[in-house]
Design an enzyme around this catalytic site. Structure first.
Site, mmCIF file in Angstrom:
data_model
loop_
_atom_site.group_PDB
_atom_site.id
_atom_site.type_symbol
_atom_site.label_atom_id
_atom_site.label_comp_id
_atom_site.label_asym_id
_atom_site.label_seq_id
_atom_site.Cartn_x
_atom_site.Cartn_y
_atom_site.Cartn_z
ATOM 1 C CE LYS A 13 -53.389 -35.015 -17.998
ATOM 2 N NZ LYS A 13 -54.715 -34.447 -18.068
ATOM 3 N NE ARG A 88 -55.192 -36.229 -24.057
ATOM 4 C CZ ARG A 88 -54.601 -35.184 -23.495
ATOM 5 N NH1 ARG A 88 -53.290 -35.061 -23.506
ATOM 6 N NH2 ARG A 88 -55.327 -34.263 -22.915
ATOM 7 N NE ARG A 126 -57.458 -26.098 -17.108
ATOM 8 C CZ ARG A 126 -57.142 -27.342 -17.492
ATOM 9 N NH1 ARG A 126 -56.322 -28.062 -16.774
ATOM 10 N NH2 ARG A 126 -57.675 -27.836 -18.589
ATOM 11 N NE ARG A 159 -55.988 -25.993 -22.024
ATOM 12 C CZ ARG A 159 -55.639 -27.247 -21.745
ATOM 13 N NH1 ARG A 159 -54.790 -27.472 -20.756
ATOM 14 N NH2 ARG A 159 -56.102 -28.255 -22.422
ATOM 15 N NE ARG A 170 -59.691 -30.630 -22.897
ATOM 16 C CZ ARG A 170 -59.521 -29.636 -22.030
ATOM 17 N NH1 ARG A 170 -60.334 -28.599 -22.029
ATOM 18 N NH2 ARG A 170 -58.535 -29.680 -21.163
HETATM 19 P P1 AMP Z 1 -53.810 -31.146 -22.508
HETATM 20 O O1 AMP Z 1 -53.102 -29.847 -22.336
HETATM 21 O O2 AMP Z 1 -53.004 -32.330 -22.087
HETATM 22 O O3 AMP Z 1 -55.194 -31.146 -21.908
HETATM 23 O O4 AMP Z 1 -54.014 -31.338 -24.098
HETATM 24 C C1 AMP Z 1 -54.781 -30.404 -24.843
HETATM 25 C C2 AMP Z 1 -55.169 -30.999 -26.169
HETATM 26 O O5 AMP Z 1 -54.000 -31.314 -26.939
HETATM 27 C C3 AMP Z 1 -55.953 -32.310 -26.126
HETATM 28 O O6 AMP Z 1 -57.343 -32.109 -25.909
HETATM 29 C C4 AMP Z 1 -55.660 -32.884 -27.513
HETATM 30 O O7 AMP Z 1 -56.412 -32.224 -28.508
HETATM 31 C C5 AMP Z 1 -54.191 -32.483 -27.715
HETATM 32 N N1 AMP Z 1 -53.261 -33.528 -27.218
HETATM 33 C C6 AMP Z 1 -52.343 -33.390 -26.225
HETATM 34 N N2 AMP Z 1 -51.678 -34.529 -26.033
HETATM 35 C C7 AMP Z 1 -52.173 -35.427 -26.917
HETATM 36 C C8 AMP Z 1 -51.909 -36.788 -27.196
HETATM 37 N N3 AMP Z 1 -50.982 -37.481 -26.521
HETATM 38 N N4 AMP Z 1 -52.633 -37.388 -28.188
HETATM 39 C C9 AMP Z 1 -53.566 -36.729 -28.877
HETATM 40 N N5 AMP Z 1 -53.873 -35.438 -28.655
HETATM 41 C C10 AMP Z 1 -53.189 -34.782 -27.677
#
Ligand code: AMP
Length: 212
Positions: A13, A88, A126, A159, A170
């Site tokens: 994404k 989400r 990654r 990360r 996740r």
């Molecule tokens: P990502 O970089 O999109 O994989 O997001 C990393 C982490 O940020 C996720 O595993 C959640 O802990 C938090 N996070 C990001 N976006 C959201 C969202 N829309 N709702 C809840 N938690 C989020």
């Protein structure tokens, strides 16, 4: 174009959303990046989000909707945006409708399909730039100089939530809380599904075709 990206962690994404944003000259809005920035800046938001993110769980809907409401109020989001990582949950999707749902451009939603088996392997390879957030893959797209970002020269790291335990959490959050968001948009007839398996350029072309 007002586009939402849905996909499991490690589905590409972020990589694809960044490219699309450049091509269409609209902002790439990644809630994960915003939270990571808040953590790096040591803000109250970052302090609250850090332990939740480290586990791989989701930050509360209230907090996330507040962040998006503020971000959507900025002038650069008026002509369009690519949302990566939001909504989400179905609650977030419903709130988003109230924030941006009334404009002339309808929301479009793209779901990247990548099976779970491929996710764990992808995420273990990654790496992310600690400075600018650029995304690398040790086999398919490594930095030219070991561990240093091609764009900004900062360190390229794994990360903290890309470890096996957090990835499992996740993925579970994706299946339980985010897949219903795809169903929510399917019912509104705005969802396109795109196969996310294959080289980045091929997936990008598939995405572009699906948006015509
Ligand atoms: P990502 O970089 O999109 O994989 O997001 C990393 C982490 O940020 C996720 O595993 C959640 O802990 C938090 N996070 C990001 N976006 C959201 C969202 N829309 N709702 C809840 N938690 C989020």
């Amino acid at each position: 174009m007002k586009l939402i990206f849905i996909g499991p962690p490690g589905s590409g994404k972020g990589t694809q959303a960044k490219r699309l944003a450049v091509r269409h000259e609209i902002p790439h809005i990644s809630t994960g990046d915003m939270l990571r920035e808040a953590i790096a800046d040591g803000t109250e938001l970052g302090r609250q989000a850090a332990p939740i993110m480290a586990q791989g769980a989701l930050v509360s809907d209230d907090l996330m909707v507040g962040i998006i409401r503020d971000r959507m109020a900025k002038s650069d989001a008026v002509k369009g945006f690519i949302l990566d990582g939001f909504p989400r949950t179905v609650v977030q999707a419903e709130k988003l409708d109230g924030i941006v749902g009334n404009g002339s451009d309808p929301l479009r939603v793209l779901q990247l399909l990548v099976p779970d088996e491929a996710i764990v392997k992808r995420i273990s390879l990654r790496r992310t730039c600690a400075g600018c957030g650029a995304i690398y893959h040790l086999e398919n797209n490594p930095p030219a100089v070991d561990s240093l970002c091609d764009r900004c020269g900062a360190e390229v790291i794994a990360r903290p939530d890309d470890n096996e335990t957090a990835v499992r959490t996740r993925l579970e959050a994706f299946h339980r809380q985010t897949l219903p968001v795809a169903t929510f948009y399917k019912a509104k007839n705005v969802l396109r599904e795109v196969d996310g398996i294959g080289p980045v350029d091929e997936v990008f072309e598939r995405i572009e075709k699906s948006l015509v």
